[in-house]
Design a protein around this motif. Sequence first.
Motif, PDB file in Angstrom:
ATOM      1  N   ILE A  80       7.893   5.251  15.044  1.00  0.00           N
ATOM      2  CA  ILE A  80       6.739   3.998  14.895  1.00  0.00           C
ATOM      3  C   ILE A  80       7.148   3.142  13.731  1.00  0.00           C
ATOM      4  O   ILE A  80       7.208   3.383  12.644  1.00  0.00           O
ATOM      5  CB  ILE A  80       5.407   4.792  14.535  1.00  0.00           C
ATOM      6  CG1 ILE A  80       4.866   5.378  15.657  1.00  0.00           C
ATOM      7  CG2 ILE A  80       4.469   3.551  14.222  1.00  0.00           C
ATOM      8  CD1 ILE A  80       3.531   6.436  15.274  1.00  0.00           C
ATOM      9  N   LEU A  81       7.483   1.862  13.968  1.00  0.00           N
ATOM     10  CA  LEU A  81       8.351   0.977  13.131  1.00  0.00           C
ATOM     11  C   LEU A  81       7.551  -0.273  12.598  1.00  0.00           C
ATOM     12  O   LEU A  81       6.811  -0.635  13.742  1.00  0.00           O
ATOM     13  CB  LEU A  81       9.425   0.581  13.621  1.00  0.00           C
ATOM     14  CG  LEU A  81      10.367   1.731  13.937  1.00  0.00           C
ATOM     15  CD1 LEU A  81      11.904   1.017  14.556  1.00  0.00           C
ATOM     16  CD2 LEU A  81      10.984   2.593  12.961  1.00  0.00           C
ATOM     17  N   THR A 138       4.747   7.704   4.918  1.00  0.00           N
ATOM     18  CA  THR A 138       4.195   8.499   6.194  1.00  0.00           C
ATOM     19  C   THR A 138       5.520   8.929   6.906  1.00  0.00           C
ATOM     20  O   THR A 138       6.674   8.503   6.380  1.00  0.00           O
ATOM     21  CB  THR A 138       3.552   7.928   7.090  1.00  0.00           C
ATOM     22  OG1 THR A 138       3.970   6.831   7.980  1.00  0.00           O
ATOM     23  CG2 THR A 138       2.311   7.398   6.363  1.00  0.00           C
ATOM     24  N   THR A 139       5.446   9.604   8.048  1.00  0.00           N
ATOM     25  CA  THR A 139       6.478  10.105   8.840  1.00  0.00           C
ATOM     26  C   THR A 139       6.800   9.100   9.885  1.00  0.00           C
ATOM     27  O   THR A 139       7.247   9.501  11.023  1.00  0.00           O
ATOM     28  CB  THR A 139       6.407  11.627   9.334  1.00  0.00           C
ATOM     29  OG1 THR A 139       5.139  11.697  10.113  1.00  0.00           O
ATOM     30  CG2 THR A 139       6.453  12.452   8.247  1.00  0.00           C
ATOM     31  N   ASN A 140       6.058   8.018   9.975  1.00  0.00           N
ATOM     32  CA  ASN A 140       5.921   7.071  11.093  1.00  0.00           C
ATOM     33  C   ASN A 140       7.599   6.857  11.586  1.00  0.00           C
ATOM     34  O   ASN A 140       7.769   6.629  12.799  1.00  0.00           O
ATOM     35  CB  ASN A 140       5.296   5.856  10.819  1.00  0.00           C
ATOM     36  CG  ASN A 140       3.769   5.856  11.195  1.00  0.00           C
ATOM     37  OD1 ASN A 140       3.306   7.213  11.281  1.00  0.00           O
ATOM     38  ND2 ASN A 140       3.052   4.944  10.987  1.00  0.00           N
ATOM     39  N   ALA A 141       8.244   6.218  10.662  1.00  0.00           N
ATOM     40  CA  ALA A 141       9.726   5.909  11.004  1.00  0.00           C
ATOM     41  C   ALA A 141      10.352   6.879  11.717  1.00  0.00           C
ATOM     42  O   ALA A 141      11.062   6.504  12.824  1.00  0.00           O
ATOM     43  CB  ALA A 141      10.256   5.624   9.903  1.00  0.00           C
ATOM     44  N   GLY A 149       1.716  -5.243   9.917  1.00  0.00           N
ATOM     45  CA  GLY A 149       1.433  -3.788   9.352  1.00  0.00           C
ATOM     46  C   GLY A 149       0.881  -2.803  10.250  1.00  0.00           C
ATOM     47  O   GLY A 149       0.618  -1.692   9.655  1.00  0.00           O
ATOM     48  N   VAL A 150       0.671  -2.949  11.593  1.00  0.00           N
ATOM     49  CA  VAL A 150       0.660  -2.135  12.704  1.00  0.00           C
ATOM     50  C   VAL A 150       1.746  -1.829  13.284  1.00  0.00           C
ATOM     51  O   VAL A 150       2.599  -2.515  13.901  1.00  0.00           O
ATOM     52  CB  VAL A 150      -0.632  -2.586  13.520  1.00  0.00           C
ATOM     53  CG1 VAL A 150      -0.749  -1.343  14.777  1.00  0.00           C
ATOM     54  CG2 VAL A 150      -1.818  -2.682  12.801  1.00  0.00           C
ATOM     55  N   GLY A 151       2.196  -0.611  13.424  1.00  0.00           N
ATOM     56  CA  GLY A 151       3.207  -0.083  13.972  1.00  0.00           C
ATOM     57  C   GLY A 151       3.754  -0.493  15.268  1.00  0.00           C
ATOM     58  O   GLY A 151       2.653  -0.434  16.146  1.00  0.00           O
ATOM     59  N   VAL A 152       4.781  -0.509  15.494  1.00  0.00           N
ATOM     60  CA  VAL A 152       5.170  -0.678  17.099  1.00  0.00           C
ATOM     61  C   VAL A 152       6.015   0.863  17.410  1.00  0.00           C
ATOM     62  O   VAL A 152       6.625   1.303  16.749  1.00  0.00           O
ATOM     63  CB  VAL A 152       6.225  -1.608  17.028  1.00  0.00           C
ATOM     64  CG1 VAL A 152       6.633  -1.893  18.676  1.00  0.00           C
ATOM     65  CG2 VAL A 152       5.494  -3.048  16.827  1.00  0.00           C
ATOM     66  N   VAL A 153       5.382   0.962  18.705  1.00  0.00           N
ATOM     67  CA  VAL A 153       6.044   2.405  19.227  1.00  0.00           C
ATOM     68  C   VAL A 153       7.441   2.188  19.959  1.00  0.00           C
ATOM     69  O   VAL A 153       7.560   1.311  20.795  1.00  0.00           O
ATOM     70  CB  VAL A 153       5.193   3.108  20.295  1.00  0.00           C
ATOM     71  CG1 VAL A 153       5.746   4.305  21.095  1.00  0.00           C
ATOM     72  CG2 VAL A 153       3.841   3.094  19.680  1.00  0.00           C
ATOM     73  N   THR A 154       8.498   2.943  19.373  1.00  0.00           N
ATOM     74  CA  THR A 154       9.735   2.666  19.959  1.00  0.00           C
ATOM     75  C   THR A 154      10.494   4.146  20.552  1.00  0.00           C
ATOM     76  O   THR A 154      11.418   4.034  21.032  1.00  0.00           O
ATOM     77  CB  THR A 154      10.847   2.145  18.853  1.00  0.00           C
ATOM     78  OG1 THR A 154      10.720   3.194  18.190  1.00  0.00           O
ATOM     79  CG2 THR A 154      10.048   1.002  18.221  1.00  0.00           C
TER      80      THR A 154
END
Length: 382
Positions: A182-183, A175-178, A118-123
Amino acid sequence: MTSEGPELREPDLPRTAKVRPKALRTGWTTGTCASAAARAAALHLATGEPQSWVEVGLPSGRRVTFAVERAEELRPGRTEAVVVKDAGDDPDVTHGAQLTATVSWSAAPGIVLHGGVGVGVVTRPGLGLELGGPAINPVPRKMITQAVAEVVDLSSRGVDVTISVPDGEQRARKTTNAKLGILGGISILGTTGIVRPFSTASWRASVEQAVAVAAAQGEQAVVLCTGGRTERGAMALMPQLPSVCFIEVGDFTGAALRRAVEHGVGRVVFVGMVGKLTKLASGVLMTHYTRSKVDTTVLADITRAVGGPASVADEVAGANTARHAYELWEAAGLLPTAGLELCRRVVDVMERFTDHRVTAEAAMVDFTGGTVVASAGGGLLP
């Protein structure tokens, strides 16, 4: 955009006549809640006793106390604790999220921080974080480390800390994470540890009041800062001004400019990072991310205007974030001149918005908030 520059716009917020709004509650960032969970788990690990309440420090030095929703020993040498996020009255997709910290002993002294479920990974680049690493921002990292270091002597013992949010991936879909690369989950954010209801009329009113207070004290200049880091940096840049002149304006630059005109404040300085400056240069005076997005075509146009190669302009146009564009400028050796042009455009927007009734200045600071990369307008800025 017209020949006179970008259209200036500041969306109005709903108002109810003759009704005094109820004061809105501030809340806590995901970073603060993660640090509280980490402290609770570390205390359980070190003492063998589960915690019902924990106290953690904010970047300001203030101490705050949190209830621990759950604390348990998973196995000898490994504990877990949960703190539920309260975002106050800010509309926040992470309100009610279970910030979970799993802490275990490790062989090497120090702390190693991991992102769990549940914590995003920076890509993608442009976020100031390591590619492939967890989306846990620098201030929350420091807060988590401090919370654990107050319990465990990290010079002689080692711990692994994993931050997770069980339903973070579902929450991140709102959110705008994707889009930012941020995945797999949410970001662990925060610079002050506190969530203020920036998107509300009451916060707008507090900004307007701050301008009025400065004017009432006879000050002829105000410095608008986008947040705590830029405010501290601005104070260091302009020590000749009293603290009342510095206003953490959040997203309400247009409201602050209107009040400056109304109260006869003749000089306004805007200090911010590249993202907010880009929005202002685009003519957006209400800069909340849900209402406006950074237009990287503006930054591409600036790249061309200062003589940057077409290839760099194309890269900037397709940049993931304003920070990514900033890094492209820096790599191409264009940062000083492009930053100056960006600040000039911000000055133009501010002065046109006020019908030239204020003299504007603008400064772009780096991502620490303390170093001026470029400035335009002259006068108060060094």
